[in-house]
Motif scaffolding. Structure first.
Motif, short mmCIF file in Angstrom:
data_model
loop_
_atom_site.label_atom_id
_atom_site.label_comp_id
_atom_site.label_asym_id
_atom_site.label_seq_id
_atom_site.Cartn_x
_atom_site.Cartn_y
_atom_site.Cartn_z
N GLN A 176 0.82 -1.21 0.00
CA GLN A 176 0.00 0.00 0.00
C GLN A 176 0.86 1.26 0.00
O GLN A 176 0.58 2.23 -0.72
CB GLN A 176 -0.91 -0.02 1.22
CG GLN A 176 -2.18 0.79 1.04
CD GLN A 176 -3.22 0.44 2.07
OE1 GLN A 176 -3.01 0.65 3.27
NE2 GLN A 176 -4.36 -0.07 1.64
N ARG A 177 1.95 1.25 0.77
CA ARG A 177 2.84 2.41 0.81
C ARG A 177 3.54 2.64 -0.52
O ARG A 177 3.73 3.77 -0.96
CB ARG A 177 3.86 2.25 1.94
CG ARG A 177 3.29 2.60 3.33
CD ARG A 177 4.30 2.38 4.42
NE ARG A 177 4.34 0.99 4.84
CZ ARG A 177 5.22 0.49 5.70
NH1 ARG A 177 6.14 1.29 6.23
NH2 ARG A 177 5.18 -0.77 6.03
N LEU A 178 3.93 1.56 -1.18
CA LEU A 178 4.56 1.70 -2.50
C LEU A 178 3.56 2.23 -3.52
O LEU A 178 3.92 3.00 -4.43
CB LEU A 178 5.14 0.35 -2.96
CG LEU A 178 6.39 -0.13 -2.21
CD1 LEU A 178 6.79 -1.53 -2.68
CD2 LEU A 178 7.56 0.84 -2.41
N SER A 179 2.29 1.82 -3.39
CA SER A 179 1.25 2.34 -4.29
C SER A 179 1.06 3.84 -4.07
O SER A 179 0.88 4.60 -5.03
CB SER A 179 -0.07 1.60 -4.04
OG SER A 179 0.04 0.23 -4.33
N ILE A 180 1.11 4.27 -2.82
CA ILE A 180 0.99 5.70 -2.51
C ILE A 180 2.21 6.45 -3.05
O ILE A 180 2.08 7.54 -3.63
CB ILE A 180 0.83 5.91 -0.99
CG1 ILE A 180 -0.49 5.31 -0.51
CG2 ILE A 180 0.92 7.39 -0.63
CD1 ILE A 180 -0.63 5.24 1.01
N ALA A 181 3.40 5.87 -2.87
CA ALA A 181 4.62 6.51 -3.38
C ALA A 181 4.57 6.66 -4.89
O ALA A 181 5.04 7.67 -5.45
CB ALA A 181 5.84 5.66 -2.98
N ARG A 182 3.99 5.68 -5.58
CA ARG A 182 3.86 5.75 -7.05
C ARG A 182 3.01 6.95 -7.45
O ARG A 182 3.34 7.66 -8.42
CB ARG A 182 3.24 4.45 -7.55
CG ARG A 182 3.01 4.40 -9.05
CD ARG A 182 2.61 3.00 -9.48
NE ARG A 182 1.41 2.57 -8.77
CZ ARG A 182 1.08 1.29 -8.58
NH1 ARG A 182 1.87 0.32 -9.01
NH2 ARG A 182 -0.03 0.97 -7.96
N ALA A 183 1.92 7.20 -6.71
CA ALA A 183 1.06 8.34 -7.03
C ALA A 183 1.76 9.66 -6.71
O ALA A 183 1.67 10.63 -7.46
CB ALA A 183 -0.26 8.23 -6.27
N VAL A 184 2.49 9.70 -5.58
CA VAL A 184 3.18 10.93 -5.17
C VAL A 184 4.28 11.29 -6.15
O VAL A 184 4.47 12.46 -6.51
CB VAL A 184 3.75 10.77 -3.74
CG1 VAL A 184 4.63 11.97 -3.37
CG2 VAL A 184 2.63 10.59 -2.73
N ALA A 185 5.01 10.27 -6.63
CA ALA A 185 6.13 10.52 -7.56
C ALA A 185 5.65 11.13 -8.88
O ALA A 185 6.39 11.85 -9.54
CB ALA A 185 6.88 9.21 -7.84
#
Length: 754
Positions: free
Chosen positions: A637-646
């Motif tokens: 879930q955190r990597l999915s959020i990081a993908r959107a933030v990047a």
């Protein structure tokens, strides 16, 4: 069939080349039996002598022929030859008639004139029973006054006869041999020519060996050319079929990628996988068969029939009988196997569906100890497919022995009839051998067509299933003339009396939804399970289209904006974290492949993923397995959020994306995220009050409708549904504290939000 052929249009030049090559191969294959016949008939039986009219003959033999010719025919024959008293070309002491340079037409004319006389001369010289009877009859007719006839041969006796009497006798002999097959005449003429050549001292063994070697060399050359044509046709057919398969897979993938959720609801994932793999493979295999067999078989059948008409028409009925028997067998198999072919693809779909369900739900199956049940379910799907495959394969296996029985029976029938024909002088051994080969070629051509016709339905079903995907109209398409978003309303999302109903559903999931999400603000959507939260945010990227009202982004209706431009402005984090095989770095930078390392690390730091990433030996280059199977739910879930933030979008959409995070991580993540998204529009779907507590605007959904809208404190006082949710998650002291806050400032803030 048309659905299969239409995929070949881009390869029409290659197909045209294959057709030309197949004609070359057919020519080579159809020429070999005639050469086999020539080797047996001419090379072996006739000693290599091809001439039915002698190229040279002794003067004595010419005189004997003339005994059976009229004056006009004698002049014609002698005009075609030149009498040479001495010649070194032949090992013969005496005058020799040598043929002048003549064409095929002149030779045919000479054969018409000399055919029967040559047969008679050969018969008299070889002492056949018929000529012995003629000789005795002549001697008895001439009587004792003619001298000592016993010391004379038949030709001397004939020379003594008056021309009228000799002509009458020749006419009688012609009547006696009138019913004799023409082939016997030609064979006798050839045998006489061979005898003449031996008399001239020609090397008959060299002539025979030379003819056999020349003809055998032609056969080898044709066989080699046919082999090259076959290999080249097979190669081009395989390349074309592979290209068709590649193109179809690309088209299907491109089409599926453009599908909305409506199309995915229509075509199951398992079915789409089957159509993209098994069905396209069926089309690819059938394309090879079409190019190699369906195009080749008619050429062989027509060419074989043409050759048979020039070999022996009397036995043509045998070929017809063989074709009829094969067609009957194939029709029977077609009637039996065809329904099972239609069923096969559905059973493959079913097996794929069961397999996919079991593999994706393996942890649940183990947790509920349902392994045995799922094994039985898989076993049933597997057995159904296996039984159907076995039935089809057994039926096809049954066909081959029956075909071999028919073909061997036809061969025996040809030999039986051919033997009678050879005995009656109607055909030669080589002709019978050639007829057998032509018959097998014709029957095999029909057999190939019939076999393909049996296999064609399955490929046709596969082509129909693939076409169903390719021709399906996507429910969500770009406008013909897309518009661009307004710069002054960058990131603004407006729901204007939006309603939505799923396809085939009887009632709306969302009804009359209106609110505005502005840049720099956080809009939270909360509600009970099934209230339509995820459906609402799925309307923004146009995973579905609204059925009522409209949604605007950047001041424009999202249906008027191109999907690429719309989704390029969004940072979407789905309810279920999805990762792709590769590395952590490739997953974070998935939305911006050209992003820099610092951008990637900042996104990981905001998403609270930096700590566990740096603990890995390979850091950001650590591998991620398919679906993110080697990371935990929270990490995914955190990597999915990081993908959107990047991606640094204008609009962030978090669809219950913090559910797998503990409270401490959740707070830290939202605090870091608030700084990063201060100029962006943030829309959060959540179940926990703590996640939406500080949102600028909270939308409370209940039964697909807005039950309340405002800040946390406002909704506690004005929305009973929200209060019930808050009461279930917050302590009484927290609720009481929030309720006692002065409402004047909040009201002003609420008004601003409104």
């Amino acid at each position: 069939m048309s659905k299969l052929f239409k995929h070949l249009k881009p390869y029409w030049m290659t197909v045209a080349g294959i057709i030309v090559i197949l004609f070359v191969q057919a020519f080579c294959d159809l020429s070999l039996p005639s050469y086999t016949s020539d080797i047996v008939n001419v090379g072996i039986q006739q000693g290599g002598v091809e001439d039915t009219v002698p190229e040279a003959l002794p003067e004595e033999e010419m005189n004997r022929l003339c005994l059976f010719l009229g004056e006009e025919d004698q002049e014609t024959v002698k005009a075609a030859y030149t009498l040479e008293q001495e010649t070194d070309e032949y090992n013969y002491d005496g005058a020799v008639y040598v043929m002048n340079s003549t064409g095929e037409e002149q030779k045919e004319e000479l054969l018409d004139i000399l055919g029967r006389p040559m047969m008679l001369v050969y018969g008299f010289e070889s002492g056949s029973s018929m000529t012995d009877q003629v000789e005795e009859s002549l001697k008895s007719q001439m009587g004792e006054g003619a001298g000592n006839l016993d010391d004379m041969d038949i030709f001397q006796i004939l020379a003594m006869l008056p021309e009228e009497q000799r002509a009458a006798m020749t006419g009688q002999i012609a009547e006696m041999t009138e019913d004799m097959p023409e082939m016997i005449t030609e064979q006798s003429a050839t045998a006489w020519v061979r005898q003449v050549y031996e008399e001239l001292g020609m090397d008959m063994e060299s002539i025979q060996n030379g003819y056999i070697l020349r003809t055998g060399g032609k056969m080898l050359a044709l066989a080699f050319l046919g082999m090259l044509a076959s290999v080249l046709a097979g190669l081009l057919s395989s390349l074309t079929a592979a290209g068709v398969g590649r193109d179809l897979r690309g088209k299907v993938f491109q089409k599926v990628v453009g599908f909305s959720n409506t199309e995915f609801d229509r075509f199951s994932t398992a079915s789409l996988i089957t159509r993209s793999t098994n069905d396209i493979q069926q089309i690819q295999m059938m394309t090879v068969l079409l190019l190699r067999m369906v195009l080749y078989a008619p050429v062989m059948a027509v060419g074989g029939l043409y050759r048979v008409f020039h070999t022996n028409v009397d036995m043509l009925w045998i070929i017809g009988l063989g074709v009829v028997l094969i067609v009957i067998v194939v029709i029977f198999l077609f009637a039996v196997v065809m329904p099972r072919f239609r069923l096969l693809q559905k059973l493959v779909d079913r097996l794929n569906l069961v397999t996919r369900e079991i593999l994706t739900g393996l942890s649940v199956i183990r947790a509920f100890s349902r392994e045995k049940y799922e094994e039985n379910r898989f076993d049933k799907a597997n057995r159904d497919l296996t039984k159907t495959n076995l039935f089809v394969n057994r039926a096809m296996t049954f066909m081959m022995p029956v075909m071999m029985l028919v073909m061997n029976g036809i061969t025996v029938l040809i030999v039986w009839n051919g033997a009678h024909g050879i005995d009656n002088g109607q055909m030669q051994v080589g002709d019978m051998m050639a007829f057998i080969q032509y018959t097998m070629q014709i029957i095999m051509a029909f057999l190939m067509i019939c076999m393909v016709s049996v296999m064609l339905p399955r490929a046709a079903v596969a082509a129909g299933r693939v076409d169903e995907v390719l021709e399906s109209r996507t429910s969500i398409e770009d406008a013909k003339e897309p518009v661009s978003m307004l710069a002054e309303k960058k990131g603004e999302v407006v729901f204007d009396h939006v309603s939505f109903r799923y396809p085939q559903a009887e009632e709306d999931v969302l009804s009359d939804i209106s609110f505005t999400a502005k840049p720099g603000e956080t809009t939270a959507i909360i509600g009970s399970t099934g209230s339509g939260k995820s459906t609402l945010v799925n309307l923004i990227p146009r995973f579905y289209d609204v059925t009522g009202g409209r949604i605007t982004v950047g001041g424009k209706d999202i249906r008027e904006i191109s999907r690429h431009e719309l989704r390029d402005r969004l940072g979407y984090v789905p309810q279920k974290g999805v990762l792709f095989s590769g590395t952590i770095a490739s997953n974070i930078l998935y939305g911006c492949p050209e992003g820099e390392e610092e951008q990637m690390k900042e996104a990981a730091r905001i998403a609270q993923a930096e700590e566990f990433i740096e603990e890995k030996p390979e850091g950001y280059e650590s591998p991620v397995s398919q679906g993110g199977g080697n990371v935990s739910g929270g990490q995914k879930q955190r990597l999915s959020i990081a993908r959107a933030v990047a991606k640094q979008p204008d609009i962030f959409i978090f669809d219950d994306s913090f559910s797998a995070l503990d409270y401490k991580t959740d707070v830290a993540l939202r605090t870091a995220l608030h700084e990063k998204t201060k100029d962006s529009t943030v829309i959060i779907v959540a179940q926990r009050i703590s996640t939406v507590l500080h949102a600028d605007q909270i939308i409370m959904l209940d039964g697909g409708k807005i039950a309340g809208k405002g800040t946390h404190k406002e909704l506690l006082r004005t929305c009973p549904e929200y209060y019930q949710v808050a009461a279930s998650q917050l302590s009484a002291e927290e609720l009481e504290g929030d309720m006692k806050e002065p409402a004047r400032t909040e009201g002003k803030e609420g008004a601003d939000h409104e």
